[in-house]
Design an enzyme around this catalytic site. Structure first.
Site, PDB file in Angstrom:
ATOM      1  N   HIS A  10       3.383   6.704  -6.958  1.00  0.00           N
ATOM      2  CA  HIS A  10       2.629   7.864  -7.432  1.00  0.00           C
ATOM      3  C   HIS A  10       3.474   9.131  -7.318  1.00  0.00           C
ATOM      4  CE1 HIS A  10      -1.678   9.789  -7.419  1.00  0.00           C
ATOM      5  NE2 HIS A  10      -1.073   9.918  -8.563  1.00  0.00           N
TER       6      HIS A  10
ATOM      7  N   HIS B 220       0.827  -1.209   0.000  1.00  0.00           N
ATOM      8  CA  HIS B 220       0.000   0.000   0.000  1.00  0.00           C
ATOM      9  C   HIS B 220       0.862   1.259   0.000  1.00  0.00           C
ATOM     10  CE1 HIS B 220      -3.704   2.304   1.262  1.00  0.00           C
ATOM     11  NE2 HIS B 220      -2.760   3.129   1.689  1.00  0.00           N
ATOM     12  N   GLU B 221       1.783   1.339   0.934  1.00  0.00           N
ATOM     13  CA  GLU B 221       2.606   2.544   1.041  1.00  0.00           C
ATOM     14  C   GLU B 221       3.523   2.705  -0.175  1.00  0.00           C
ATOM     15  OE1 GLU B 221       1.739   4.685   3.075  1.00  0.00           O
ATOM     16  OE2 GLU B 221       0.483   3.368   4.290  1.00  0.00           O
TER      17      GLU B 221
ATOM     18  N   HIS C 153       1.686   4.496  -2.890  1.00  0.00           N
ATOM     19  CA  HIS C 153       1.792   5.953  -2.731  1.00  0.00           C
ATOM     20  C   HIS C 153       3.144   6.447  -3.235  1.00  0.00           C
ATOM     21  CE1 HIS C 153      -1.870   6.852  -0.628  1.00  0.00           C
ATOM     22  NE2 HIS C 153      -1.597   6.102   0.418  1.00  0.00           N
TER      23      HIS C 153
END
Length: 699
Positions: free
Chosen positions: A495, A488-489, A492
């Site tokens: 991105h 998940h991290e 980020h």
């Protein structure tokens, strides 16, 4: 215009000389973490803020009456980028190696920074110059990212009260400063309350059921304190291990109460770091800010920068998901209650029993415990697998790099390069829980991509988690839930780092609506459930054996175990947050809990004990930027599930599909409308059906 550029370059050369004595001022390379001391921070920030104010006046003198991108936007980006780069390591160290001196310096700077940013955003001359540029013929000749930068800036000026009368403008500015101080106090109280609680156990029987890694961590903590036995703390890995595996019900009760009363008027440290007055003041000031801008409440203000079109749309979205998921959640809870009663003789299921008996039920149904999987997820293998997955998806290469200053021995540094070998991004990882480190997991910016006159500034990220550290001679081994967190991290981080946008205001995650920013992170989690991806890294840390097929089948079968209970819990938090910020009057502490009870009555299936003080540690909303925005997780999950459905249709590692996601979502940052970008990738508007399917809910 030329004179202004010369003044800025002269100052840049001067600052390098000053930086020899103050590492915070050395912003040209990566942060000098080992050199930064608390006494460096406030003088450096004071110097930069004073210089920035002088530079703003010089920029205005140069840009008026004919503002252009070159004489207005670029020099503004330059001064604010320097400030961001100076403050970034300070804020990060305050979160991950917090101490009294560092905290004092950090908190001393917060009101100064808030004053500067509000002053900048309320500068009517700058606002008019931006408006003149927006209305000029040159605007149409700018690229889309440049246009979006200007449009966002004009919006943010309005939301900072630039058009308010002088008295209201001053009030807005004072409120903004106070809100920054209160957010820091909320987090300080929570960190202090978390760090203060300790429990020494000397009877090994009380540790029955706990995994070996948790026992080892507790034994080491006691040894460091010069004690015999096992010392438990409120770091999340310890808390989670006790609540999930400890057979001692009284021990689970004690930790549950300590965890859920942190920074409140109840529990073992009642009133010592009470966040109730902090919350009341935060909510009152947020409401006042919204009313000063002519809005009815803070929820309306929050949505000014998000995808959701209205407060009604958010409520309808959340309540629709609740209607779809609550019946199944009630059935899941009933099953858990039957299991606890029939198999274990427990008549009344309390809040501190849920995690433990859920794990027992999971084992009975799937013949698999979360701890059975942990040996197959050694940290180095998981990282290598994660990197291999994104390399196949996006044609990039990731490699460790040594010789970089860090803030702790556990920290590692990596570089991302594209197929041609060009540097695309860099990142630090700080993965283990420890004292004086804020709980949770997050990605934050160290450097933003920006094409300066001197060359391209590479984006740099911090990736922070709080996993169980290595035990004895064995490497750290992750639970599957922790694997999901890491994926998940890193989503980020991708991105932020893979952006192709050259202007900081809309580069990476900047300028992306808060309710779309979770799309790449939630999207990345999906690969941790897929056999072809797990084959890249799920290997036993000792034997090297691949994850057995039966383990994978049981893992996959349990993916939606109690998924409806998890769904309604997230909806409870989202609705509570949103309704809290819809209040027409500043809510008192009593009203906060009344609202929470009303939401739970409509949505929740579990009612916590009366001593529970969850709002006092809801840092996402009171200190973490999610105010009237916690719904964003579910809003973005609709986007992420639907985006992933295309990979399910076309192939998990289909290079064309991966390139399309890279080019449509990851590389574009905030340079275009979020819905436009999603539709460019998916070929249509988002559908809720993939989310329902992935969550095990019927349409």
């Amino acid at each position: 215009m030329g004179n202004n550029r010369v003044r800025y370059r002269i100052h840049s050369r001067t600052s390098k000389a000053v930086a020899i004595n103050n590492p915070v001022l050395d912003t040209e390379g990566l942060p000098r973490f080992t050199a930064i001391r608390a006494e460096h921070i406030e003088p450096a920030i004071d110097e930069i803020l004073a210089d920035n104010r002088r530079q703003v006046e010089a920029i205005l003198a140069s840009a008026v009456p004919q503002p252009t991108w070159k004489n207005l936007i670029e020099p503004l980006e330059a001064i604010n980028d320097r400030l961001r780069k100076a403050w970034s390591p300070v804020a990060h160290m305050n979160a991950v190696v917090n101490n009294e001196a560092l905290r004092a310096a950090y908190n001393a700077c917060l009101p100064k920074l808030s004053e500067y940013y509000t002053e900048l955003a309320q500068n009517a001359r700058l606002f008019r110059a931006l408006g003149t540029l927006r209305d000029s013929a040159t605007f149409s000749r700018l690229d889309r990212a440049q246009q979006q930068t200007i449009d966002h800036a004009l919006r943010d000026f309005r939301l900072a009260g630039v058009a308010l009368p002088a008295r209201e403008k001053a009030r807005f500015k004072a409120n903004a400063q106070r809100l920054a101080e209160l957010a820091a106090r909320f987090e300080d109280n929570l960190l202090d309350a978390t760090n203060n609680w300790q429990k020494l156990l000397t009877d090994p029987a009380r540790l029955a059921g706990l995994p070996e890694a948790a026992r080892y961590t507790a034994r080491q903590a006691a040894a460091r304190a010069g004690e015999q036995g096992w010392r438990l703390a409120l770091d999340f890995p310890t808390y989670h291990a006790v609540m999930t595996y400890a057979e001692d019900r009284a021990l689970r009760h004690e930790l549950y109460e300590a965890w859920n009363t942190r920074a409140s008027d109840a529990g073992p440290d009642a009133h010592r770091w009470d966040n109730h007055p902090v919350m009341e003041e935060i909510l009152a000031l947020r409401g006042e800010q919204a009313r000063l801008l002519g809005l009815r409440n803070y929820a309306e203000l929050s949505l000014q920068t998000k995808m959701a079109p209205s407060t009604d749309a958010v409520l309808e979205f959340l309540e629709d998901l609740a209607r779809r998921s609550r019946p199944q959640a009630l059935a899941e809870l009933a099953e858990l209650q039957r299991c606890a009663r029939d198999a274990y003789g427990l008549d009344s299921l309390e809040a501190w029993d849920i995690g433990f008996y859920s794990e027992q039920l999971r084992r009975r149904r799937f013949q698999l415990s979360a701890e059975d999987l942990r040996p197959y997820f050694p940290i180095d293998g998981v990282l290598a697998g994660l990197f291999a997955i994104v390399e196949r998806l996006y044609g990039i290469r990731i490699a460790a790099r040594g010789g970089v200053e860090t803030w702790h021995p556990d920290v590692r540094f990596y570089e991302i390069r594209d197929a041609e070998g060009l540097l695309r991004g860099q990142f630090y990882t700080d993965l283990y829980a420890r004292a004086n480190k804020r709980g949770g997991a997050w990605m934050d910016e160290c450097r933003v991509r920006w094409r300066r006159a001197e060359g391209l500034q590479t984006p740099v990220a911090y990736l922070t988690c709080n996993f169980t550290p290595p035990a004895q001679e064995a490497p750290a081994r992750l639970s599957h839930e922790e694997v999901l967190t890491l994926f998940h991290e890193f989503g980020h981080g991708l991105h932020h780092m893979l952006t192709r946008v050259d202007w900081p205001g809309v580069s990476g995650i900047n300028g992306v609506p808060w309710d779309a920013v979770e799309l790449p992170s939630q999207f990345m989690e999906n690969w941790a459930w897929e056999r072809p991806a797990l084959e890249l890294f799920a290997r036993h840390y000792e034997s090297g054996a691949a994850l057995p097929a039966e383990f994978f089948q049981q893992l996959k079968a349990g993916r939606n175990f109690q998924s409806a209970m998890q769904m309604v819990r997230q909806l409870e938090l989202a609705l509570f947050d949103f309704r809290l910020h819809l209040e027409p009057q500043p809510p008192t502490a009593a009203r906060i809990y009344q609202l929470l009870d009303e939401v739970r009555e409509r949505v929740a299936v579990l009612k916590p004990p009366t001593f529970n003080r969850f709002p006092c540690n809801f840092a996402h909303v009171f200190a973490g930027g999610y105010a009237a925005g916690y719904y964003s997780y579910k809003w973005a999950e609709v986007l992420s599930a639907d985006a992933y459905a295309r990979f399910e249709e076309e192939g998990l590692f289909n290079p064309q599909t991966g390139r399309a996601f890279l080019e449509s979502i990851l590389e574009k940052g905030g340079s275009e409308d979020a819905m436009t970008l999603f539709e460019a990738f998916r070929g249509r508007k988002p559908s809720i059906e993939p989310l329902l399917h992935h969550s095990g809910l019927t349409a």
